[in-house]
Each structure stands twice: as structure tokens, then as C-alpha cells.
Design a protein around this motif. Structure first.
Motif, PDB file in Angstrom:
ATOM      1  N   PHE A  45       1.354  -1.067  -0.018  1.00 32.33           N
ATOM      2  CA  PHE A  45       0.365  -0.356   0.002  1.00 32.33           C
ATOM      3  C   PHE A  45       0.897   1.309   0.071  1.00 32.33           C
ATOM      4  O   PHE A  45       0.375   2.146  -0.547  1.00 32.33           O
ATOM      5  CB  PHE A  45      -0.814   0.182   1.160  1.00 32.33           C
ATOM      6  N   THR A  46       1.940   0.827   0.222  1.00 34.67           N
ATOM      7  CA  THR A  46       3.027   2.391   0.397  1.00 34.67           C
ATOM      8  C   THR A  46       3.971   2.188  -0.366  1.00 34.67           C
ATOM      9  O   THR A  46       5.364   1.942  -0.144  1.00 34.67           O
ATOM     10  CB  THR A  46       3.332   2.167   1.773  1.00 34.67           C
ATOM     11  N   PRO A  47       4.284   2.490  -1.911  1.00 37.16           N
ATOM     12  CA  PRO A  47       5.128   1.822  -2.446  1.00 37.16           C
ATOM     13  C   PRO A  47       5.986   3.223  -2.423  1.00 37.16           C
ATOM     14  O   PRO A  47       5.837   4.455  -2.367  1.00 37.16           O
ATOM     15  CB  PRO A  47       4.666   1.728  -3.584  1.00 37.16           C
ATOM     16  N   THR A  48       7.371   3.247  -2.751  1.00 37.10           N
ATOM     17  CA  THR A  48       8.293   4.096  -2.513  1.00 37.10           C
ATOM     18  C   THR A  48       8.300   4.597  -4.153  1.00 37.10           C
ATOM     19  O   THR A  48       8.751   5.903  -4.262  1.00 37.10           O
ATOM     20  CB  THR A  48       9.506   4.328  -1.982  1.00 37.10           C
ATOM     21  N   ASP A  49       8.467   3.935  -5.086  1.00 37.14           N
ATOM     22  CA  ASP A  49       7.609   3.721  -6.408  1.00 37.14           C
ATOM     23  C   ASP A  49       6.307   3.270  -7.100  1.00 37.14           C
ATOM     24  O   ASP A  49       6.360   2.386  -7.306  1.00 37.14           O
ATOM     25  CB  ASP A  49       8.456   3.971  -7.213  1.00 37.14           C
ATOM     26  N   PRO A  50       5.834   4.007  -6.999  1.00 37.94           N
ATOM     27  CA  PRO A  50       4.384   3.646  -7.230  1.00 37.94           C
ATOM     28  C   PRO A  50       4.103   3.007  -8.399  1.00 37.94           C
ATOM     29  O   PRO A  50       3.584   2.322  -8.907  1.00 37.94           O
ATOM     30  CB  PRO A  50       2.936   4.679  -7.474  1.00 37.94           C
ATOM     31  N   GLN A  51       4.981   3.981 -10.067  1.00 38.63           N
ATOM     32  CA  GLN A  51       4.733   3.607 -10.910  1.00 38.63           C
ATOM     33  C   GLN A  51       5.464   1.846 -11.499  1.00 38.63           C
ATOM     34  O   GLN A  51       4.785   1.203 -11.373  1.00 38.63           O
ATOM     35  CB  GLN A  51       5.443   4.338 -12.010  1.00 38.63           C
ATOM     36  N   ALA A  52       6.328   1.311 -10.356  1.00 38.85           N
ATOM     37  CA  ALA A  52       7.273   1.480 -11.292  1.00 38.85           C
ATOM     38  C   ALA A  52       6.497  -0.744  -9.558  1.00 38.85           C
ATOM     39  O   ALA A  52       6.553  -1.743 -10.528  1.00 38.85           O
ATOM     40  CB  ALA A  52       8.891   1.310 -10.717  1.00 38.85           C
ATOM     41  N   GLU A  53       6.459  -0.321  -8.398  1.00 38.11           N
ATOM     42  CA  GLU A  53       6.036  -1.034  -8.370  1.00 38.11           C
ATOM     43  C   GLU A  53       4.920  -1.303  -7.935  1.00 38.11           C
ATOM     44  O   GLU A  53       4.611  -2.653  -7.832  1.00 38.11           O
ATOM     45  CB  GLU A  53       6.363  -0.706  -5.833  1.00 38.11           C
ATOM     46  N   LEU A  54       3.789  -0.840  -8.456  1.00 34.31           N
ATOM     47  CA  LEU A  54       2.507  -1.118  -8.313  1.00 34.31           C
ATOM     48  C   LEU A  54       1.712  -0.701  -9.724  1.00 34.31           C
ATOM     49  O   LEU A  54       1.434  -1.972 -10.012  1.00 34.31           O
ATOM     50  CB  LEU A  54       1.322  -0.377  -7.211  1.00 34.31           C
ATOM     51  N   ASP A  56       3.005  -0.291 -13.425  1.00 35.17           N
ATOM     52  CA  ASP A  56       3.559  -1.430 -14.385  1.00 35.17           C
ATOM     53  C   ASP A  56       3.119  -2.632 -13.990  1.00 35.17           C
ATOM     54  O   ASP A  56       2.786  -3.392 -14.973  1.00 35.17           O
ATOM     55  CB  ASP A  56       5.039  -1.007 -14.414  1.00 35.17           C
ATOM     56  N   PRO A  57       3.477  -3.648 -13.075  1.00 32.34           N
ATOM     57  CA  PRO A  57       3.433  -4.441 -12.424  1.00 32.34           C
ATOM     58  C   PRO A  57       1.711  -5.047 -12.837  1.00 32.34           C
ATOM     59  O   PRO A  57       1.525  -6.122 -13.674  1.00 32.34           O
ATOM     60  CB  PRO A  57       3.035  -5.093 -11.399  1.00 32.34           C
TER      61      PRO A  57
END
Length: 279
Positions: A45-54, A56-57
Motif C-alpha cells: 500500500f506504501t510504495p516508494t516508486d508507485p509506477q514501478a512497484e504497483l 506497471d506490474p
């Protein structure tokens, strides 16, 4: 059904919902082909890099599966979405508000509000619907709330960890939050019913009970008096408003929602069985 018609593929089969789905499918006589994602990359729920961690996948994973479906069209694709792609559009929620399948989260609102998990789910579902329409795929989406209940994996999922953190905290405060609870077994069954019913189409919101976290904690306190359950809210603001989520379409799948008390009890029993708590 012939043998070929009883063959299904379950992606992300090591997950919380999917592991129950595989179990129920096998019990019904299906042959299951399963795929799993990298077990070292859990959702956050708390990504440091939303695009890469949530984001895009979620997008790439969804489209990769649907591209495979387009090459050899299956009878039907049942896509696990979320209430996260339904609710977050900035509309005011009151006790009279009835949220249903016509609601869609607004990507711009999610991005401005830094609701990255909600944004990833919204974009993934939107991409799924567009791809399915363009490629003639019979798609159904299941949109569950906070999924709780017993878990088959060795460790709890992100949603069940919310309960574990509250009862393992030893006197912590609880958040001023309303959750949309649904039992994992109901969610898995809804996937199967949506697959088997020729009439099933569109989206299905799955929320068994909508309640403030304090209500769930009161239930846990009654069920397990020895548990260290927090008693104070983390802020002094008025309690968040409880609204309504329609169950009408879920009922057409034959879903009779498991009572919250049963789901919470079975969640705690799983924690005990797998050694996460001792009471």
C-alpha cells in the motif's frame, strides 16, 4: 461438461484468493493449470516508486494474460479486480449512499490523492475491459472489498495482515477507518459462479458487511477476551461515515455472504494454527 470444458487456468495461484479458488475448483472436479508470480514481490500500500512497484506490474500483468487469451480464446475470463477500482472518485459518502457496479474510481482523483494502490487497480481493470472489448473476450470482473478469513498459504496476505497488526500491537490505537469486509471463501466461490453461469457478465461488487474497524474489534474482543485489542481511536475526529454497497448483483451469483463474526473467528484461528499469535 467434457474433460476439456473442465480445464481452467488460475493465474497468481499462490495468492490468498487464488489458493482458495484452486482448492474449490479441484473439489468440483476441475483440472487446474496454475501460474504464479515472483514470490519475492508482494503488493504494498506504501510504495516508494508507485509506477514501478504497483502500476506497471498491475497493467503489464493484466495485459500479458489477456494477450495469451486472445491467441486461444477461453470460454470466459474472470478477472479479480477490487472495490479499489469502484469507490475512489471524490463523491461524498453518506449513510444513504448506495455504491454499485456503475461506480468507477477516477484515476485523476486517485493520483492527486496519492492513492497508488487504488490507481493501479483502476487502471488495470480499465485496460482489461478495453482489451476484452477490442478482442472479443467474454470478461467478467469480481470486485471484492477487504478480503479476510482463513488463509491456505504459510503467511498472511496484505489484507489479513491488517487484522494481525491490530491484535498483535499490544494496546495500540486503531485507525478511524471503515472497511468493506468479505470472506475469502465467498470471493473464490463468486469467481467460479461467474465462470459457470452463462448469464454472468459485467462487474460484481463483493462486500459482505461494511463496518468501522471499531465494530470488528468489538467482535474480536467478545470472541477472544484474552486478545490484546486496541480500545482507542488514533484521532479525535468524528467516526468515518458508513455507507452502503449493493449486494444485488452478488446475489445473482448465488452468494450468501459469510457473517463477519465467522470470518474474523476463522482468520484468528488461522493465525493460531500457523503460529502468528498465541492465546
Amino acid at each position: 461438461m467434457s474433460g476439456a470444458e473442465k480445464l481452467v487456468c488460475v493465474t497468481g495461484a499462490s495468492g490468498y484468493i487464488a489458493s482458495w479458488l484452486v482448492k474449490l475448483l479441484l473439489q468440483r472436479g476441475y483440472a487446474v493449470k496454475a501460474s504464479v508470480r515472483d514470490l519475492t514481490s508482494p503488493v504494498t500500500f506504501t510504495p516508494t516508486d508507485p509506477q514501478a512497484e504497483l502500476i506497471d506490474p498491475a497493467l503489464k500483468g493484466t495485459l500479458n494474460v489477456l494477450r495469451s487469451c486472445a491467441k486461444a480464446p477461453p470460454k470466459k475470463v474472470v478477472f479479480t479486480s477490487s472495490m479499489a477500482s469502484v469507490l475512489f472518485n471524490g463523491k461524498r459518502l453518506t449513510p444513504d449512499t448506495i455504491v454499485d457496479e456503475t461506480w468507477f474510481s477516477d484515476p485523476d482523483f486517485c493520483e492527486k490523492s496519492k492513492l497508488w494502490y487504488m490507481l493501479s487497480k483502476t487502471l488495470a481493470e480499465d485496460a482489461a475491459w478495453k482489451f476484452a472489448k477490442e478482442n472479443g473476450i467474454d470478461l467478467v470482473t469480481i470486485n471484492p472489498g477487504l478480503v479476510i478469513g482463513p488463509f491456505l498459504q504459510p503467511t498472511p496476505s496484505m489484507s489479513v495482515e491488517i487484522i494481525l497488526n491490530l491484535i498483535n500491537g499490544g494496546g495500540q490505537t486503531f485507525p478511524n477507518t471503515v472497511y468493506r469486509y468479505v470472506d475469502v471463501r465467498d470471493v473464490a466461490l463468486a469467481h467460479i459462479q461467474a465462470f459457470e453461469a452463462a448469464s454472468a457478465c459485467g462487474r460484481y461488487c463483493l462486500v459482505g458487511r461494511l463496518a468501522h474497524i471499531s465494530e470488528a474489534l468489538n467482535i474480536l474482543r467478545e470472541l477472544y477476551p484474552a486478545l490484546s485489542v486496541p480500545e482507542k481511536c488514533e484521532d479525535d475526529k468524528p467516526p468515518m461515515q458508513v455507507y452502503q454497497v449493493s449486494k444485488e448483483r452478488a446475489k445473482t451469483l448465488g452468494i450468501n455472504f459469510t457473517p463477519l463474526e465467522v470470518s474474523l473467528r476463522d482468520t484468528v484461528e488461522s493465525f493460531k494454527e500457523k503460529g502468528f499469535i498465541k492465546i
